[in-house]
Design a protein around this motif. Structure first.
Motif, PDB file in Angstrom:
ATOM      1  N   GLU A  62       0.749  -1.185   0.041  1.00  0.00           N
ATOM      2  CA  GLU A  62      -0.051   0.027   0.086  1.00  0.00           C
ATOM      3  C   GLU A  62       0.854   1.389  -0.094  1.00  0.00           C
ATOM      4  O   GLU A  62       0.726   2.437  -0.636  1.00  0.00           O
ATOM      5  N   LEU A  63       1.894   1.275   0.671  1.00  0.00           N
ATOM      6  CA  LEU A  63       3.016   2.359   0.726  1.00  0.00           C
ATOM      7  C   LEU A  63       3.526   2.710  -0.662  1.00  0.00           C
ATOM      8  O   LEU A  63       3.320   3.515  -1.194  1.00  0.00           O
ATOM      9  N   PHE A  64       3.954   1.556  -1.268  1.00  0.00           N
ATOM     10  CA  PHE A  64       4.412   1.480  -2.767  1.00  0.00           C
ATOM     11  C   PHE A  64       3.399   2.245  -3.462  1.00  0.00           C
ATOM     12  O   PHE A  64       3.593   2.967  -4.519  1.00  0.00           O
ATOM     13  N   GLU A  90       2.977   6.137  -3.695  1.00  0.00           N
ATOM     14  CA  GLU A  90       3.838   6.461  -4.095  1.00  0.00           C
ATOM     15  C   GLU A  90       4.522   7.656  -3.340  1.00  0.00           C
ATOM     16  O   GLU A  90       4.781   8.957  -3.937  1.00  0.00           O
ATOM     17  N   ILE A  91       4.617   7.724  -2.068  1.00  0.00           N
ATOM     18  CA  ILE A  91       5.359   8.719  -1.243  1.00  0.00           C
ATOM     19  C   ILE A  91       6.610   8.369  -0.646  1.00  0.00           C
ATOM     20  O   ILE A  91       7.178   9.001   0.164  1.00  0.00           O
ATOM     21  N   ALA A  92       7.068   7.010  -0.827  1.00  0.00           N
ATOM     22  CA  ALA A  92       8.444   6.626  -0.184  1.00  0.00           C
ATOM     23  C   ALA A  92       9.283   6.576  -1.135  1.00  0.00           C
ATOM     24  O   ALA A  92       9.389   6.563  -2.344  1.00  0.00           O
ATOM     25  N   SER A  93      10.493   7.443  -0.514  1.00  0.00           N
ATOM     26  CA  SER A  93      11.761   7.689  -1.435  1.00  0.00           C
ATOM     27  C   SER A  93      12.344   6.065  -1.392  1.00  0.00           C
ATOM     28  O   SER A  93      12.863   5.759  -2.429  1.00  0.00           O
ATOM     29  N   LEU A 134       9.072  -2.350   9.149  1.00  0.00           N
ATOM     30  CA  LEU A 134       9.272  -1.446   8.125  1.00  0.00           C
ATOM     31  C   LEU A 134      10.183   0.058   8.287  1.00  0.00           C
ATOM     32  O   LEU A 134       9.940   0.607   9.300  1.00  0.00           O
ATOM     33  N   LEU A 135      10.877   0.398   7.638  1.00  0.00           N
ATOM     34  CA  LEU A 135      11.653   1.737   7.620  1.00  0.00           C
ATOM     35  C   LEU A 135      11.335   2.317   6.167  1.00  0.00           C
ATOM     36  O   LEU A 135      11.710   1.868   5.181  1.00  0.00           O
ATOM     37  N   ILE A 136      10.652   3.545   6.329  1.00  0.00           N
ATOM     38  CA  ILE A 136      10.519   4.316   5.207  1.00  0.00           C
ATOM     39  C   ILE A 136      10.858   5.863   5.222  1.00  0.00           C
ATOM     40  O   ILE A 136      11.130   6.270   6.207  1.00  0.00           O
ATOM     41  N   LYS A 137      11.553   6.175   4.267  1.00  0.00           N
ATOM     42  CA  LYS A 137      12.111   7.347   3.874  1.00  0.00           C
ATOM     43  C   LYS A 137      11.139   8.270   3.031  1.00  0.00           C
ATOM     44  O   LYS A 137      10.799   7.823   2.016  1.00  0.00           O
ATOM     45  N   ILE A 138      10.707   9.400   3.451  1.00  0.00           N
ATOM     46  CA  ILE A 138       9.926  10.168   2.889  1.00  0.00           C
ATOM     47  C   ILE A 138      10.579  11.671   2.865  1.00  0.00           C
ATOM     48  O   ILE A 138      11.050  11.875   3.550  1.00  0.00           O
ATOM     49  N   ASN A 158      -0.258  11.522   9.169  1.00  0.00           N
ATOM     50  CA  ASN A 158      -1.465  11.027   9.325  1.00  0.00           C
ATOM     51  C   ASN A 158      -2.471  10.750   8.144  1.00  0.00           C
ATOM     52  O   ASN A 158      -2.828   9.971   8.147  1.00  0.00           O
ATOM     53  N   ASP A 159      -2.305  11.737   7.338  1.00  0.00           N
ATOM     54  CA  ASP A 159      -3.032  11.652   6.039  1.00  0.00           C
ATOM     55  C   ASP A 159      -2.634  10.596   4.771  1.00  0.00           C
ATOM     56  O   ASP A 159      -3.461  10.224   4.257  1.00  0.00           O
ATOM     57  N   ASN A 160      -1.416  10.324   4.959  1.00  0.00           N
ATOM     58  CA  ASN A 160      -0.696   9.671   3.971  1.00  0.00           C
ATOM     59  C   ASN A 160      -0.200   8.077   4.283  1.00  0.00           C
ATOM     60  O   ASN A 160       0.111   7.248   3.315  1.00  0.00           O
ATOM     61  N   VAL A 161       0.157   8.063   5.699  1.00  0.00           N
ATOM     62  CA  VAL A 161       0.755   6.654   6.077  1.00  0.00           C
ATOM     63  C   VAL A 161      -0.022   6.008   7.268  1.00  0.00           C
ATOM     64  O   VAL A 161      -0.400   5.034   6.862  1.00  0.00           O
TER      65      VAL A 161
END
Length: 78
Positions: free
Chosen positions: A21-23, A26-29, A40-44, A57-60
């Motif tokens: 869902e994160l992929f 399209e918000i993850a660098s 999980l570790l996400i860089k945004i 809050n709105d995107n993750v």
């Protein structure tokens, strides 16, 4: 753009669904699975003028099966 790192703890057995869902959003660098307390570790990157908490809050954090998160703000890249 401000780089922000999020560690996410997922419902057991749901890590891959959360990652998909994160992929899809399209918000993850960068997005990694990790060992330890978090899954999980996400860089945004967030625009300078955007509110970091609202963006997260709105995107993750509205993704089902995220149990807990830890947000790390960064200052200087070396």
């Amino acid at each position: 753009m401000k780089p922000v790192f999020l560690q996410l703890q997922c419902t057991p057995g749901k890590t891959y669904q959360v990652a998909e869902e994160l992929f899809r959003r399209e918000i993850a660098s960068e997005l990694y699975s990790t060992s330890g307390e978090f899954d999980l570790l996400i860089k945004i990157y967030i625009k300078e003028e955007d509110d970091i908490g609202k963006f997260i809050n709105d995107n993750v954090l509205n993704i089902p099966d995220i149990v807990r998160s830890l947000t790390t703000l960064t200052f200087t890249a070396f």
